[in-house]
Write an enzyme that holds these catalytic residues in place. Structure first.
Site, short mmCIF file in Angstrom:
data_model
loop_
_atom_site.label_atom_id
_atom_site.label_comp_id
_atom_site.label_asym_id
_atom_site.label_seq_id
_atom_site.Cartn_x
_atom_site.Cartn_y
_atom_site.Cartn_z
N HIS A 180 0.69 -1.02 0.15
CA HIS A 180 0.11 -0.02 0.01
C HIS A 180 0.59 1.45 -0.41
O HIS A 180 0.17 2.01 -0.86
CB HIS A 180 -0.73 -0.03 1.15
CG HIS A 180 -1.48 0.65 1.20
ND1 HIS A 180 -2.92 1.82 1.00
CD2 HIS A 180 -1.46 2.66 2.50
CE1 HIS A 180 -2.93 2.64 1.22
NE2 HIS A 180 -1.89 3.54 2.22
N GLU A 181 1.54 1.03 0.78
CA GLU A 181 3.00 2.16 1.26
C GLU A 181 3.60 2.12 -0.37
O GLU A 181 3.54 3.66 -1.09
CB GLU A 181 3.60 2.38 2.27
CG GLU A 181 3.11 2.32 3.26
CD GLU A 181 2.27 3.41 4.02
OE1 GLU A 181 2.18 4.43 3.08
OE2 GLU A 181 1.63 3.76 4.47
N GLU A 200 -6.17 7.25 -1.38
CA GLU A 200 -5.63 5.92 0.03
C GLU A 200 -6.66 4.73 -0.51
O GLU A 200 -5.87 3.83 -0.87
CB GLU A 200 -6.00 6.51 1.13
CG GLU A 200 -5.01 7.12 1.47
CD GLU A 200 -3.84 6.82 2.53
OE1 GLU A 200 -3.52 5.84 2.24
OE2 GLU A 200 -3.03 8.16 2.53
N HIS A 218 1.35 4.31 -3.55
CA HIS A 218 1.87 6.03 -2.87
C HIS A 218 3.29 6.43 -3.36
O HIS A 218 2.53 7.46 -4.94
CB HIS A 218 2.03 6.80 -1.32
CG HIS A 218 0.51 6.09 -0.66
ND1 HIS A 218 -0.11 7.08 -0.97
CD2 HIS A 218 0.26 5.59 1.07
CE1 HIS A 218 -1.74 6.55 -0.71
NE2 HIS A 218 -1.27 6.65 0.36
#
Length: 435
Positions: free
Chosen positions: A278-279, A358, A282
């Site tokens: 997930h990070e 997000e 970004h």
């Protein structure tokens, strides 16, 4: 007249607080939609009765504290102005030194100290509430140490900003806001660069990830995403909180992948890999650069509006407040009040953009890991650890949530259709926990 305006402001604050209390505790709907009851998004499926009760209680209290704290700060700045306290701070600074930088430093110290004292009760109340719900594990001396560090870090940062800001006000008069915006660009990037290596270590101890097998798996998905990462760091947060977190911070050579030790202790490797993916989403989608661009745009508009509003406000009320002109350092509470209000008004837009990013990062994590179960379990674990509401009230979501609600995140993962070609397996299957 001054007492009249002060009383009006205090009554307005109290009425606002009462309205927010009634909304959060009696009027807001936090129930789960009928169609999602019994699914993975329903907290009743992964929280017991006591945990459900605590999560609702704690979330309501935290949300109330959030909505009370911001206008409380506005009230503080306003009362400083109308009672002439800000002007008194400026006169004190002038008596002590004739140099502009020294006077600014003295004035800012008195203002920062007053702010610290006035805001301390709310901070301490928030701390004690967090302790009572077993979210915070920090002992009072350690918490107080962080507050003192925070005071001096903010003071040093603000001293640089305010000294430059008021120097530009004096030099450019009408166009100071534009000059301030231009200067803010390199300063913001510089702060992002030094944050991981200078500021963050003041609060916590960072060290290379001890679990080298897990680090290898994290760096493997970083490589697959073309992210130039050489190390993963863990940070000792268990002495402060029971919450879970992981993040990527900094820019350029100072960027870091960081895992809280609470996350390492309580989540499986698959769940941690999902969070890391997930990070990394970004990074891949360049959200940090889009965020910087958005921040600079909002800053441009915000400074322009602040300049216009300050000019009108000081010209009308300056004599009553003993603030002669905008370039007087005693006008600073007006600047802080206006910018704080503008930031609050802009928060629905900035939060909406953040929630969109997000959700994009969540989607990237599913595509990268091909592990829906790990994603669902991750968000369930985060909900349980932080006693979060799965479906918060709409006003809370709009003004407070920079992330999608847990209901939205789990629902999205449940409905996401994996596309795994025959003969291919998920990243977690190709990289089992013990290799």
């Amino acid at each position: 007249m001054i007492r009249k305006w002060a009383m009006r402001a205090i009554i307005a604050y109290l009425l606002f607080g009462l309205a927010i209390f009634l909304y959060l505790f009696y009027l807001a709907d936090t129930s789960i939609p009928e169609a999602l009851k019994g699914t993975n998004a329903d907290p009743a499926t992964f929280l017991n009765g006591r945990e459900l009760e605590l999560s609702e209680e704690y979330s309501r209290i935290r949300n109330l504290m959030f909505f009370l704290a911001t206008p409380y700060e506005w009230l503080f700045y306003y009362l400083l102005l109308i009672f002439g306290v800000s002007a008194l701070f400026e006169r004190s600074a002038k008596h002590i030194s004739k140099f502009f930088i020294a006077r600014t430093a003295i004035y800012l110290f008195w203002l920062s100290l007053a702010s610290f004292v006035v805001m301390f009760p709310l901070s301490y109340l928030s701390y004690t509430i967090s302790k009572s719900y077993n979210i915070s594990t920090q002992i009072f001396p350690a918490w107080m140490k962080d507050k003192v560090i925070d005071f001096w870090v903010q003071y040093a940062t603000m001293l640089i900003i305010i000294t430059v800001l008021y120097a530009l006000m004096r030099k450019y008069k009408r166009r100071w806001w534009l000059a301030a915006w231009v200067v803010s660009v390199p300063f913001s990037i510089f702060m992002m660069f030094i944050q991981p290596v200078v500021i963050d270590p003041l609060y916590n101890d960072f060290y290379p990830l001890k679990d080298k097998h897990l680090e290898a798996k994290i760096l493997a998905i970083a490589k697959e995403a073309d992210i130039p990462a050489e190390h993963v760091y863990e940070v000792d947060m268990s002495t402060k909180t029971n919450s879970l977190n992981a993040y990527v911070t900094g820019v350029g050579s100072n960027s870091r992948i960081v895992l809280w030790d609470t996350t390492l202790e309580r989540l499986s490797d698959e769940e941690i890999l999902f969070i890391m993916a997930h990070e990394m989403g970004h990074y891949v989608e360049k959200h940090i650069y889009k965020g910087i661009a958005g921040y600079l745009l909002l800053t441009f508009v915000g400074l322009w509006l602040t300049a216009k509003l300050m000019e009108k406000w000081i010209s009308r009320r300056g004599k009553e407040w003993k603030v002669e002109k905008v370039t007087n350092i005693s006008s600073l509470p007006a600047f802080l009040l206006i910018t704080s209000i503008l930031l609050f008004l802009a928060s629905p837009l900035s939060n909406w953009v953040s929630r969109y990013q997000e959700m994009r990062a969540d989607t990237y994590a599913i595509k990268m890991t091909q592990d829906k179960e790990a994603g669902i379990q991750t968000f369930q674990s985060l909900t349980k650890a932080g006693l979060s509401q799965v479906n918060p009230p709409i006003l809370v979501k709009i003004f407070r949530y920079g992330h999608p609600t847990m209901l939205e995140r789990i629902k999205m993962i449940q409905e996401y259709q994996l596309n795994i070609p025959k003969g291919e397996e998920s990243f977690s299957e190709k990289n089992p926990p013990n290799f």
